[in-house]
Each structure stands twice: as C-alpha cells, then as structure tokens.
Write an enzyme that holds these catalytic residues in place. Structure first.
Site, PDB file in Angstrom:
ATOM      1  N   LYS A 204      -8.231  19.585   5.424  1.00  0.00           N
ATOM      2  CA  LYS A 204      -7.296  19.188   6.260  1.00  0.00           C
ATOM      3  C   LYS A 204      -6.396  20.351   6.781  1.00  0.00           C
ATOM      4  O   LYS A 204      -5.277  20.896   6.125  1.00  0.00           O
ATOM      5  CB  LYS A 204      -6.467  18.268   5.803  1.00  0.00           C
ATOM      6  CG  LYS A 204      -5.576  17.239   6.606  1.00  0.00           C
ATOM      7  CD  LYS A 204      -6.637  16.578   7.461  1.00  0.00           C
ATOM      8  CE  LYS A 204      -5.636  15.585   8.706  1.00  0.00           C
ATOM      9  NZ  LYS A 204      -6.604  14.768   9.520  1.00  0.00           N
ATOM     10  N   SER A 405      -9.419  11.715  12.460  1.00  0.00           N
ATOM     11  CA  SER A 405      -8.310  11.320  11.760  1.00  0.00           C
ATOM     12  C   SER A 405      -7.664  10.145  12.069  1.00  0.00           C
ATOM     13  O   SER A 405      -8.219   9.036  11.868  1.00  0.00           O
ATOM     14  CB  SER A 405      -7.298  12.510  11.795  1.00  0.00           C
ATOM     15  OG  SER A 405      -6.317  12.589  10.889  1.00  0.00           O
TER      16      SER A 405
END
Length: 624
Positions: A204, A405
């Site tokens: 991430k 996401s």
C-alpha cells in the site's frame, strides 16, 4: 367637484403605462412562442435528413475519453464567456454506439478516424474503442486513420484502422509505460512538516511519497510487475493489429537513436519504414483520396460525410420496455455527494437505489473507473448493491480502466465481476495519513497550549505532534477496516480471508492477473456485462439500456436542447501558496510545478477535512 389637471395627467400616464406593459407582454409572449415553435420544429420537424449512399463517418475524437462527462452546459457557457478553453470530454458509450450503429447502416460506406484532438484515455477504454473499430471493419467497411502525429494512446486506435496515414512532418511516438514520481520527505523536513502514515498492506504505497525519498522495494516490485504486464498487452495488441513481428515495437525503441540517424532525423519516414503507417499524406491528400473512393459532397469540394456528433444524434434509443439500468462510478470516492464524473457515497448510493426502485429496470450494471477513496463511502455503495440483489435484481460489475482499492470494494456485492485484461484492480489495503506542523510553528515562534479534559481532547490538532496513544487508536481502526475489506472480499469471491490476504496487502493487478488470482470472475468488455445482465434478468440481448444519472438543471437541459455544449478544486490557502511558490520561486517548469502542487495540495486537503482521521482505500495508480 372639478378635477385638478394633475388627476388627468395621472390617469393619462396610467393608461399609457398599462398600454406599454400590455405591448411588452405581447412582444415577449410572441418571442417566447417563436422560440417554442423553433424547438418543436427541431425536435419533431422530421428529424435529421436521411443519409445518402456512400456517406463516410468522420470520427473526429475531441477531448478526453471518459465513462461519464463532468462538463455541463453551464460550465461551457461560463468558460466561453471568459474566453477560456472548455475541457472537452467524449463518452466511451457514445463512441461505441456510433461505431456499432454505423456498421449496420447501409448508407455509411466507410469511416475516417482523426485522433489529433484525442487528449487521453485509459487502456481499457481505448481497447473497447479499438474492438468497436474491428467490428466496423468486420461489416466490410474500410477505416482510414490520419494524424498530424500519434502519441501511444492515439496510435492504439489508429493501429486498428484498415489504413494508417501520417503527415509528412509528423511522427509516431510510442514511449512505453511507467513514470517517475516525486518524493517529498526531505522537502517536508525542511518545512518542518511531519507526515504520520498508518497503513495495512505491504504494497500500500499511496502515502510513501510523503514519508520517504524513494519507493520501497515492495512498491517498486509491484509497479514493475504491473507496468510490464500492461506494456506487453499494449505491444501485443498493436503488433497484431498492424501485422508486425512480435517484439518489433520494443526493438524499434531500443534501436531508435541509430534509426533516427539513418533516416536523417525524418521521423515520419522512420515510421513508414517501420510499417507503423501505410503512407505519408497531408490532410487535403486524404480528403481527395476519400472523394475518389466514395462520393463527392454537394459542393464537390470534399467527400460525402457525416460528423461524429451529427451521427450520434441519429442513433436510435428505445424509450419503453424493460431495461438494464447502468450506474457509472467514475473518479475518486468521497463522502457525501458528488456530481457527474465523480463518486459520492451518498449520491452514488442514491442512483443505485433509484435503479432498484424503478420497476422497469430489471438488472443493474455498475460500470467502474475509480482508484478508490473513502472506505466509508465505498461501503455505503456496496451496501446499496447488496440490497439491490436482495430485492431480486441481478447486479453485474463492469470494470473499466481502474477499479482498485475503494473501486474494488464497491464491486464486492454483485452476481458477476467482469474486467478488461488491462483493467488495473486489486489494491486491497487501507491507510490513514495525518500531517503535523508542530515544527513549523516552532520555527515561526508560535506556541499552542490548552487544558482539555482528556488526553484525547484535540488529539488530532495538526499543530501538535501525534500522540502515540492516538496513533495506536488509529492503527487499530485501520486494522479493523482491512479485516472488513478482506472478509467481505472473501465472502464475495467464495474463499477465505487468508487466501484474499495473500493477493491483497495493497498490491495492484491487471485484470488478467486478477482473474488468475480469483479476484474477478472473467475477462470481457462493457458489452459483455450488458449481455450478462440481460441474460440474468431473462431479457433479450438487445434489451433497452438506461443510464441512471443525476438530473441536470433546467438551465443545462434548456441549453443542451438548443445546441449548447466537476472539476475538483483544491480551494485552500496552503495549496494555493504551494502552487504559486512552486511555479514562481523555484523556477520549475509549469508542468512539474503543477504536479508538485497537486501532490502537496492533496495532503493539505486531508488536513482540512475536520475529522480525527479518514480511513482511505485508494491506490497510487492510473491507467497509462
């Protein structure tokens, strides 16, 4: 009793005023009636004239290729009044509708593709248009592409034409995928700004530019893997379309300096020798060629043709009957409401609810082109889709350029998820970012103090260092949201959270890679999603399609009827100063200064949201 002269004057003036007012209303009513008659004639006065045989469709694609336009008539009029350029957009669905309708139109004999004004588009959307060009050719009709020059996005479309022509002073510029990013750790340290990043997911990497001076090893690995897959898909597509040997594009790039020298710097000649184009022609030469092949227009000065916008108005639309409802989810996901071209948790949820409560809509297609955003807003949207399925209406997700996401989160309540091979998806991870400026105020001699009743009082104050206890609370919340993400994904994909975690951790995948890892059901196009929804709702394959969108204003609707044609603004003082400073005081090129200002402006926006923190499901990704 005799009346005074003034009473006669007053009565005379009153009579005159009433007559003037009646005349004014009569004139205005006549003008209004004339306008109504003009509108009625335009709408019902027989429609467009029938096309003559051997008409050529001119696909002059102007603007950015998008799923949904965010430019309305009001914006266009204001921009024109100010003398500013209107940011043009062209909707993917319109291009597909024009090409597929024209392919079946006996009066359309060919098409000319012009891409000079095409200002960008994601790989998945471009491949959709390329496939529609192939379908047009399969109907036995030629497509001629011409460009002053081609960038690699424009060339992806041109490569699918029957013939590709280039201006003698032009070039085909295929550069490859992947770009350098800016990293701000040292710059923020000099300013005295501390960025606290709390995340779940090894890959991430969205917040890394604010806490480091370069990418982590995990971020570099994931980016390389993704870009190489997208590049391989691009070169394979172009080489097959142009019937070039496998690997030729990469070889041309590697040998480019020597080849440019051999061609004496003539990039057009080099493009021709490499068989990227079929010939070098000026625009007037292409015009003359099309006259010879087809038919001259009434003046004999050009070929018989119909423009893209004019033909779009001829595309028939079913107005009644059972339908598939399409909700477009394009842009970043934010809390609250958002206009066309953006996703709001409340506003997009409302659109899905409208589709569910419309008795004529029997199935819903969610078309996604989003890198994510707010986790809370994403969950609101996912929940509405869950309720839609519970109400007995099938839901099919169609992934466009990006569905990562939060864009992946909103796909997790559907009967089927269909992605393009070059869709960017995954990025299952969560982070929160809290900038603090305690060192800045130290430099300025500013001090802050207070007596809150608990340690948590004013804990999110950006002028104070982050309290470790507050950081622990946020990290716990982020961990919980990540667990929610993986659990919901596991339920949707009929697997376990542990299996999802293995391919999650914030890592992004192409649609093809996601299919191999069980994150999507199959690879296919937007048209495949419509067919799947129709089959699941037991509707015919050509069922009516309704786009469920926010109602436009009466003014916009009026302007559009008579022929008139949300940019997100970072409207805080810090971002504005950063833009001015980057451009004016550093001497950076304007394009570089704007990029830096946007990055730091985003950081400023997060600080200005007046929340303790925001859980963000966003990928650092866009379709090249």
């Amino acid at each position: 009793m005799s009346q005074s002269p003034f009473s006669y004057v007053r009565r005379g003036f009153g009579f005159f005023w009433r007559a003037l007012d009646a005349s004014r209303r009569t004139v205005l009513n006549l003008i209004f009636l004339a306008l109504v008659l003009v509108l009625l004639y335009a709408i019902f006065g027989g429609g467009a004239k029938p096309l003559q045989p051997k008409t050529t469709l001119v696909l002059d694609l102007k603007g950015q290729l998008v799923e949904q336009s965010s430019v309305n008539a009001t914006d266009a009029l204001i921009a024109n009044a100010r003398g500013a350029e209107v940011h043009r957009m062209i909707q993917l669905r319109d291009v597909l509708a024009v090409l597929d309708t024209a392919a079946k139109d006996p009066n359309v004999g060919a098409a000319v593709l012009l891409t000079d004004d095409l200002q960008g588009g994601g790989q998945a959307a471009l491949r959709e248009v390329a496939a529609a060009i192939d379908r047009f050719k399969a109907s036995g009709k030629q497509v001629v592409a011409w460009g002053a020059s081609y960038d690699q996005r424009q060339y992806l479309l041109a490569a699918h034409a029957s013939e590709v022509y280039l201006h003698p002073m032009g070039m085909v510029m295929i550069e490859g995928f992947g770009r350098y990013r800016n990293y701000y750790r040292d710059a923020l340290d000099k300013l005295g700004v501390t960025v606290n990043l709390l995340r779940v997911g090894t890959y991430k990497s969205f917040g890394e530019p604010y806490i480091a001076n370069g990418p982590s090893q995990a971020a570099s690995e994931a980016e390389s893997y993704l870009n190489n897959a997208l590049w391989a898909a691009y070169t394979d597509n172009v080489e097959k379309a142009r019937k070039l040997p496998q690997g030729q594009i990469m070889k041309t790039i590697n040998d480019l300096p020597a080849q440019v020298a051999a061609a004496n710097g003539d990039m057009a000649k080099l493009s021709l020798s490499e068989k990227l184009v079929d010939g070098l022609k000026t625009k007037d030469e292409v015009r003359q060629m099309m006259i010879t092949r087809g038919a001259a227009d009434a003046d004999g000065k050009s070929f018989r043709q119909v423009a893209f916008d004019d033909y779009l108005a001829r595309v028939p639309h079913k107005l009644t009957g059972d339908a598939i409802g399409v909700v477009v989810a394009q842009g970043e996901i934010s809390d609250g409401t958002a206009g066309p071209g953006a996703i709001g948790g409340d506003s997009t949820s409302k659109l899905i609810r409208m589709a569910r409560e419309d008795n004529s809509i029997k199935a819903v297609v969610l078309r996604i082109d989003s890198p994510g955003g707010s986790a809370f807003a994403s969950e609101l949207i996912r929940r509405e889709l869950e309720l839609t399925r519970a109400a007995g209406k099938p839901v099919v997700v169609s992934m466009g350029n990006v569905a990562a996401s939060g864009g992946y989160w909103i796909s997790m309540s559907s009967d089927e998820v269909i992605a393009e091979p070059t869709t960017i998806t995954g990025s299952i991870g969560v982070f929160a970012i809290l900038p603090t400026a305690d060192k800045v105020i130290d430099k300025l001699g500013i001090h802050t103090a207070g007596q809150p009743t608990t340690w948590l009082g004013d804990a999110g104050n950006p002028l104070r260092p982050l309290d470790p206890r507050f950081g622990q609370v946020i990290q716990g919340s982020i961990n919980h949201i990540y667990a929610e993400f993986t659990t919901k994904a596991a339920k949707a994909r009929k697997t376990t959270p542990e299996k999802i975690d293995e391919v999650a951790q914030g890592r992004v995948w192409t649609g093809a890679q996601a299919k191999d890892r069980g994150l999507v059901d199959r690879l296919g196009s937007y048209g495949d999603a419509l067919k799947s929804a129709a089959a699941r709702a037991r509707l015919p394959a050509d069922a009516r399609v309704v786009y469920v969108e926010r109602d436009i204003s009466k003014f916009d609707r009026f302007v559009e009827m008579i022929g008139g044609g949300t940019a997100k603004a970072v409207a805080n003082a810090v971002a504005a100063q950063l833009k001015l400073g980057a451009a004016a005081s550093t001497g950076l090129p304007p394009s570089a200064a704007t990029g830096i200002a946007n990055d730091l402006g985003w950081l400023s926006e997060i600080t200005a949201q007046h929340k303790p923190f925001t859980a963000i499901t966003h990928c650092l990704c866009e379709s090249p």
